[in-house]
Design an enzyme around this catalytic site. Structure first.
Site, PDB file in Angstrom:
ATOM      1  N   GLU A  48     -21.143  40.564  -2.861  1.00  0.00           N
ATOM      2  CA  GLU A  48     -19.974  40.625  -3.582  1.00  0.00           C
ATOM      3  C   GLU A  48     -19.899  39.577  -4.670  1.00  0.00           C
ATOM      4  O   GLU A  48     -19.073  38.465  -4.822  1.00  0.00           O
ATOM      5  CB  GLU A  48     -18.758  40.128  -2.581  1.00  0.00           C
ATOM      6  CG  GLU A  48     -18.942  41.317  -1.310  1.00  0.00           C
ATOM      7  CD  GLU A  48     -17.494  41.162  -0.538  1.00  0.00           C
ATOM      8  OE1 GLU A  48     -16.909  40.080  -0.462  1.00  0.00           O
ATOM      9  OE2 GLU A  48     -16.937  42.138  -0.162  1.00  0.00           O
ATOM     10  N   GLU A  57     -19.994  47.866   3.657  1.00  0.00           N
ATOM     11  CA  GLU A  57     -19.016  47.430   4.599  1.00  0.00           C
ATOM     12  C   GLU A  57     -17.984  48.058   4.649  1.00  0.00           C
ATOM     13  O   GLU A  57     -17.146  48.367   3.963  1.00  0.00           O
ATOM     14  CB  GLU A  57     -18.761  45.837   4.190  1.00  0.00           C
ATOM     15  CG  GLU A  57     -19.980  44.874   4.304  1.00  0.00           C
ATOM     16  CD  GLU A  57     -19.436  43.565   3.660  1.00  0.00           C
ATOM     17  OE1 GLU A  57     -18.440  43.127   4.105  1.00  0.00           O
ATOM     18  OE2 GLU A  57     -20.353  42.858   3.052  1.00  0.00           O
TER      19      GLU A  57
HETATM   20  C1  GLA Z   1     -16.887  40.889   2.615  1.00  0.00           C
HETATM   21  C2  GLA Z   1     -18.264  39.955   2.960  1.00  0.00           C
HETATM   22  C3  GLA Z   1     -18.926  39.643   4.158  1.00  0.00           C
HETATM   23  C4  GLA Z   1     -17.697  39.439   5.062  1.00  0.00           C
HETATM   24  C5  GLA Z   1     -16.373  40.665   4.961  1.00  0.00           C
HETATM   25  C6  GLA Z   1     -15.234  40.479   5.964  1.00  0.00           C
HETATM   26  O1  GLA Z   1     -16.906  42.149   2.472  1.00  0.00           O
HETATM   27  O2  GLA Z   1     -19.123  40.626   2.273  1.00  0.00           O
HETATM   28  O3  GLA Z   1     -19.827  38.837   4.115  1.00  0.00           O
HETATM   29  O4  GLA Z   1     -16.944  38.328   4.973  1.00  0.00           O
HETATM   30  O5  GLA Z   1     -16.011  40.539   3.716  1.00  0.00           O
HETATM   31  O6  GLA Z   1     -14.372  41.492   5.734  1.00  0.00           O
END
Ligand code: GLA
Ligand code: ZN
Length: 681
Positions: A166, A321
């Site tokens: 991210e 995710e």
């Molecule tokens: C993001 C991060 C993860 C985690 C999620 C929680 O997508 O990449 O490491 O923290 O949020 O929702």
């Protein structure tokens, strides 16, 4: 596995270049949390197989376990886990660990720590907060990536590289300032040119040399819109440079393993379109606030972002995710109700994902995400509702291998341009409150989905020609010759719809001199005389009961046909919505001069589309809360019907040879249910 020298780019087809058969099911696996509990690591494999997991993302935050002290590498544990996963049929997206750095590095090399816009150097802590320019950080990331690639690039279980995590944010340290100045020198060559393009004579902000330039800051310069815009462009370029730096190490070992980095929902800080030639496939993290309001509305919003992700490379993407249940960082982190997990997961597939993946596999015991949902919760059981729903999705995906690599054939595109968004948001104008670019985009998107078609997104650098209809809401900035592309598009006999607040400034946020929309008044047959910011609660009306609020424009007709005229105010009877037929092929240039309600867009776009060759994906009439999308292979089209309500919906087929290849339940489209139809092409 592909040969090491088979170039990814050479594949030239629409399939994701992953060495996986079928759709992907899995998620972030963070075993470094459990190294002292080997029985848990063994149990994980057993449970993964039960949940039909075939890929996990490994190592996202493993740096301090892989390099506990500088230059000392401890990879045994990871090699063992990769091997064990592989032996059990589970493959790996191997992450580079640069999303969070070890403490020793921050202590020894201050420059890796970010400096905020107030010019304060941050302490060690958190994550996603390093300087992308720092030579030390780059050197350290490179060194660990060499170690990772050396060990895993030849491993048949490793099917993708996941760069960092991210990416986002900016750093205002002296190294970044220097890099920004160099970036500006390349762009403008001389300081005089920069002054001219930034319009610095206003308020006496003229620079005498590049060395004086500082990034925007609340304690310094924040009123020079062109500076702010260039800083945002620079941040994207610098982040991309960092990704390339990381990727070059990995690709150097094995160019056949594709590279990605995971994007975020509505993220404003990076122009994601600029990553399209940097990564081999797009992936993103989706966490909608299901059940916060009507799920049908949330579904549209999430679907729009899925479509955005698919559009960036115009090929299948990966849902990297999502939560199996709930998050822990939203105002209220409500669990998905029974059935919602399947609906949300298949929504990703419906919009072009080849995967459903989760954060995270096993719930943490401690630290910041201990209450974030996971496939395996603290109780370690496999008979929880969440585990069962995840396993069911695993089975669903295993039953749908034919969808892998199928593509979406949209005939309509909406222009969504990050630079344009940044410029709109930095500028002060007729309506600063609630003057939302996203909302304007959403209204168009929602209306197109209500009509029942697939939608792509493009930015001003993309090719428009493959579409029949292109819609440009609030295209405030014209850059990269978009006005010429629009003219040619209409000349080809196609339909262009442009919204209010368009064609006003150039790429430096300087207003065009003369008539606007810039260079297109003959194409649209209108020019703009006045902008009218409207107070909250103020409305204007046009025929058929449609209303606009917040903002409208007073237009001067220059040959266009008036479709709707205002009914109120001093500009009553003047054009509000117009169409102009332009060019030998009689293309349509439609202009919408006001912020109309959703109903207007729903009806108006339906009428416009009915007049083109674009037909809804299916002919059967369904309630709004059943969303329709499609993917296709060479000989078949797969149509997804997804029910975002808790009422079941009757399904009356009768469309010749459509067959149901998937159904969540019997008797119609169940609450939160999905039906997939196969149509032969
Ligand atoms: C993001 C991060 C993860 C985690 C999620 C929680 O997508 O990449 O490491 O923290 O949020 O929702
Ligand atoms: Zn920096």
């Amino acid at each position: 596995m592909m040969g090491a020298n088979e170039s990814i780019k050479d594949r030239g087809d629409n399939r994701l270049m992953l060495n996986i058969e079928g759709l992907i099911h899995g998620g972030d696996y963070n075993p470094e949390q459990w190294l002292e509990r080997p029985e848990i690591l063994i149990k994980d494999i057993e449970l993964m197989k039960k949940a039909k997991v075939n890929v996990v993302t490994l190592g996202v935050f493993s740096w301090s376990m892989l390099e506990p002290t500088e230059g000392v590498y401890t990879f045994d544990w990871m090699e063992e886990i990769v091997g064990r996963l592989y032996d059990n049929g589970i493959k790996v997206f191997m992450a580079t660990p640069s999303g969070a750095r070890p403490k020793w590095m921050a202590d020894r090399y201050e420059e890796v720590l970010r400096v905020d816009e107030q010019r304060v150097r941050q302490l060690f802590g958190g994550r996603h907060n390093h300087c992308y320019t720092s030579p030390v950080y780059r050197e350290k990331a490179k060194a660990i990536n060499h170690e990772i690639a050396r060990r895993f690039s030849g491993h048949p279980g490793v099917v993708g590289w996941h760069i960092s995590n991210e990416l986002g944010g900016d750093c205002h340290c002296p190294l970044c300032q220097e890099a920004f100045r160099n970036w500006l020198k390349v762009r403008y060559k001389t300081i005089d040119e920069l002054n001219r393009r930034w319009y610095t004579t206003f308020w006496s902000h003229t620079y005498q040399s590049f060395d004086q330039i500082e990034s925007p800051s609340p304690i310094g310069e924040s009123a020079l819109h062109a500076l702010t815009l260039d800083w945002q462009r620079f941040v994207t370029d610098q982040t991309i440079d960092f990704v390339k730096h990381e990727a070059s190490v990995l690709r150097g070992y094995n160019n056949a393993i594709p590279v990605t980095t995971n994007f975020m929902y509505y993220f404003n800080g990076l122009d994601y379109f600029k990553f399209k030639d940097v990564v081999d496939f797009i992936s993103w993290d989706s966490y909608p606030t299901w059940h916060k309001k009507d799920d049908h509305i949330i579904g549209l919003d999430n679907g729009m972002w899925h479509d955005m992700m698919r559009s960036i490379k115009n090929m299948p993407f990966i849902l990297m995710e999502s939560t199996p249940s709930y998050t822990n960082w939203q105002g209220v982190s409500k669990p998905k109700k029974p059935g919602m997990h399947q609906l949300a997961s298949l929504q990703a597939i419906a919009h072009g994902s080849d995967a459903v993946m989760y954060f995270q596999w096993r719930q943490s015991r401690g630290a910041s995400e201990k209450f974030h949902g996971a496939v395996v919760q603290h109780d370690g059981r496999d008979d929880t509702r969440y585990f069962k729903e995840v396993s069911e999705v695993g089975q669903n995906l295993a039953d749908l291998p034919m969808l892998q690599g199928t593509h979406t054939e949209a005939k309509v595109a909406i222009i969504y341009d990050w630079e344009n968004k940044w410029a709109i948001e930095a500028s002060q104008g007729p309506r600063n409150k609630g003057f939302s670019y996203i909302e304007a985009i959403q209204k168009s998107y929602n209306a197109l989905k209500k009509y029942g078609i697939d939608v792509d997104f493009i930015d001003m650098d993309c090719d428009m020609n493959k579409y029949e209809v292109v819609i440009a809401p609030m295209l405030y900035m014209f850059r990269n010759g978009i006005e010429d592309k629009i003219r040619q598009f209409v000349e080809c006999g196609k339909t262009m719809i442009m919204g209010y607040w368009s064609g006003i400034v150039d790429e430096n946020d300087q207003c065009f001199q003369g008539e606007v929309p810039y260079n297109l008044t003959d194409v649209f047959g209108v020019s703009r005389q006045e902008f009218v910011g409207m107070y909250d609660g103020e409305v204007n009306k046009v025929a058929d009961g449609y209303c606009c609020e917040k903002f409208c424009e007073v237009l001067r007709g220059e040959g266009a046909k008036i479709l709707y005229a205002y009914k109120e105010d001093y500009f009553a009877d003047t054009p509000a919505v117009t169409v102009n037929h332009y060019g030998e092929k009689n293309g349509q240039a439609i202009y919408i001069g006001a912020d109309f309600s959703q109903e207007f867009y729903n009806d108006f776009y339906r009428d416009v589309l009915e007049g083109t060759c674009i037909k809804p994906i299916i002919t059967m009439s369904l309630p709004d809360y059943v969303h329709v999308s499609s993917r296709q292979s060479e000989d078949a089209r797969y149509v997804f019907l997804q029910n975002y309500s808790n009422a079941s919906v009757k399904l009356e087929l009768g469309e010749g040879d459509d067959t149901i290849v998937f159904a969540s339940g019997k008797d119609g489209i169940q609450p939160y249910g999905t039906i997939i139809l196969k149509q032969r092409l």
